[in-house]
Write a protein that holds these residues in place. Structure first.
Motif, PDB file in Angstrom:
ATOM      1  N   PHE A  29       0.845  -1.188   0.000  1.00 58.45           N
ATOM      2  CA  PHE A  29       0.000   0.000   0.000  1.00 58.45           C
ATOM      3  C   PHE A  29       0.883   1.242   0.000  1.00 58.45           C
ATOM      4  CE2 PHE A  29      -2.323  -3.399   2.164  1.00 58.45           C
ATOM      5  CZ  PHE A  29      -3.430  -3.492   1.313  1.00 58.45           C
ATOM      6  N   TRP A  38      -8.560  -0.402   1.261  1.00 59.38           N
ATOM      7  CA  TRP A  38      -8.540  -1.871   1.158  1.00 59.38           C
ATOM      8  C   TRP A  38      -9.281  -2.501   2.345  1.00 59.38           C
ATOM      9  CZ3 TRP A  38      -6.876  -6.029   4.000  1.00 59.38           C
ATOM     10  CH2 TRP A  38      -6.834  -7.257   3.337  1.00 59.38           C
ATOM     11  N   GLU A  42     -12.587  -4.867   2.155  1.00 60.65           N
ATOM     12  CA  GLU A  42     -12.456  -6.266   2.589  1.00 60.65           C
ATOM     13  C   GLU A  42     -13.008  -6.507   3.996  1.00 60.65           C
ATOM     14  OE1 GLU A  42     -11.600  -8.622   0.696  1.00 60.65           O
ATOM     15  OE2 GLU A  42     -10.863  -7.452  -1.012  1.00 60.65           O
TER      16      GLU A  42
END
Length: 353
Positions: A29, A38, A42
């Motif tokens: 990242f 993210w 997720e």
């Protein structure tokens, strides 16, 4: 999580590097915003994996996934759901026979109970974690738990005791050195000193905490410190200065997608605006806080919102609504057994005359 909270990297379980036929290349990242995006995408999958690990008798994953994610989950997940994950994690650590993992799980579970407002249970879990950390000689873990105990004792009004824990945590953290715990101890010291009326010392600690987080690039730490510094300014009857600090904190919490933090900043902005005789603007912020907070299960701040709403509706000439919110605040804070319950009850009594 290593990108978002790098100081805590060595407190998290570190998984082995991906390898073998199904290993693939680990994600990288570029910055905290990318890591946050993210995690947001997720989030449901990570929760499903964590629950599955407990159901499928995979204790290492059931213990380690919540330990890695706990700070993210604390700011995003309803506390009742976090409680279930925490209990699963604690069982898994005991199945693994790992005192180090068990101490971490007890600490995380104690912080969930803190969020739910069960302060006696939170203190019990944190004291058990402290005992394990001392038995295993983990001085860094000991400092971490001492800082959390200080936070919990402050909430219950045991301020001198809390101050002792914060100072011991800070001493240990600097002696080790342990920057992650130093940041927590510094952040927690200011509000305790403010509540004790030691305003000059509190000011120094608030400024020190804010500078510490800024120099380390810890945006969540900055946001929390800004809100606390704002409360200090408000205690000194400086609502315009407090307003600027709260607004800066709100922007950081928004960037981080921090549900809990946004609720807290909106509540504090409402308090400052009400003190500046802007009840309509205060009402908008309290209502925004209500949108963010209730699903988290965090009851202390929900009570604060109702106190603010009661005072705001009273200022707007709506005594029935003011009584309703004062009653809700008195019920919540009374059930928590905290000093703020007296303020809520006095407000309700005055509105009922």
């Amino acid at each position: 999580m290593d990108v978002l909270v790098p100081l805590e990297r060595h407190h998290r379980p570190q998984p082995p590097a991906p390898g073998g036929a199904g290993g693939g290349t680990p994600l990288v990242f570029a910055d905290p915003a990318e890591a946050t995006d993210w995690l947001t995408r997720e989030h449901a999958n990570l929760l499903a994996l964590t629950r599955h690990a407990a159901e499928a008798d995979l204790p290492e994953y059931a213990a380690d996934l919540p330990a890695i994610l706990w700070r993210h989950l604390k700011r995003r997940l309803p506390a009742q759901e976090a409680l279930g994950l925490g209990l699963d994690a604690l069982r898994a650590t005991r199945e693994l026979g790992s005192p180090a993992r068990e101490a971490a799980a007890l600490r995380h579970l104690g912080l969930v109970q803190y969020q739910l407002g069960d302060f006696p249970q939170a203190l019990d879990l944190l004291h058990r974690a402290l005992e394990l950390q001392r038995l295993t000689g983990n001085r860094s873990g000991e400092a971490h738990v001492l800082a959390n105990l200080g936070l919990t004792l402050t909430r219950t009004g045991r301020l001198e005791e809390a101050l002792g824990h914060h100072r011991e945590a800070l001493r240990l953290a600097r002696e080790l050195p342990e920057p992650a715990v130093e940041s927590i101890a510094l952040t927690n010291l200011g509000p305790t000193l403010t509540r004790l009326g030691r305003m000059q010392e509190a000011l120094e600690r608030h400024r020190e905490a804010l500078e510490f987080h800024r120099s380390g690039g810890n945006r969540l730490g900055q946001a929390i410190a800004l809100n606390q510094f704002g409360e200090h300014q408000q205690r000194l009857n400086r609502p315009p200065e407090a307003l600027d600090l709260y607004q800066e904190a709100l922007e950081l919490h928004r960037d981080l997608g921090d549900t809990f933090g946004q609720a807290e900043s909106h509540t504090l902005l409402g308090d400052a605006l009400l003190a500046m005789d802007a009840p309509e603007s205060a009402l908008r912020h309290y209502r925004a806080a209500v949108e963010f907070l209730p699903h988290t299960g965090e009851r202390y701040n929900l009570g604060r919102i109702h106190v603010g709403l009661a005072r705001t509706h009273l200022r707007l000439g709506e005594p029935d609504l003011a009584r309703k919110h004062a009653g809700l605040a008195a019920g919540i804070h009374g059930a928590l057994g905290i000093p703020e319950a007296d303020e809520a009850r006095a407000l309700l009594a005055a509105l009922s005359e």
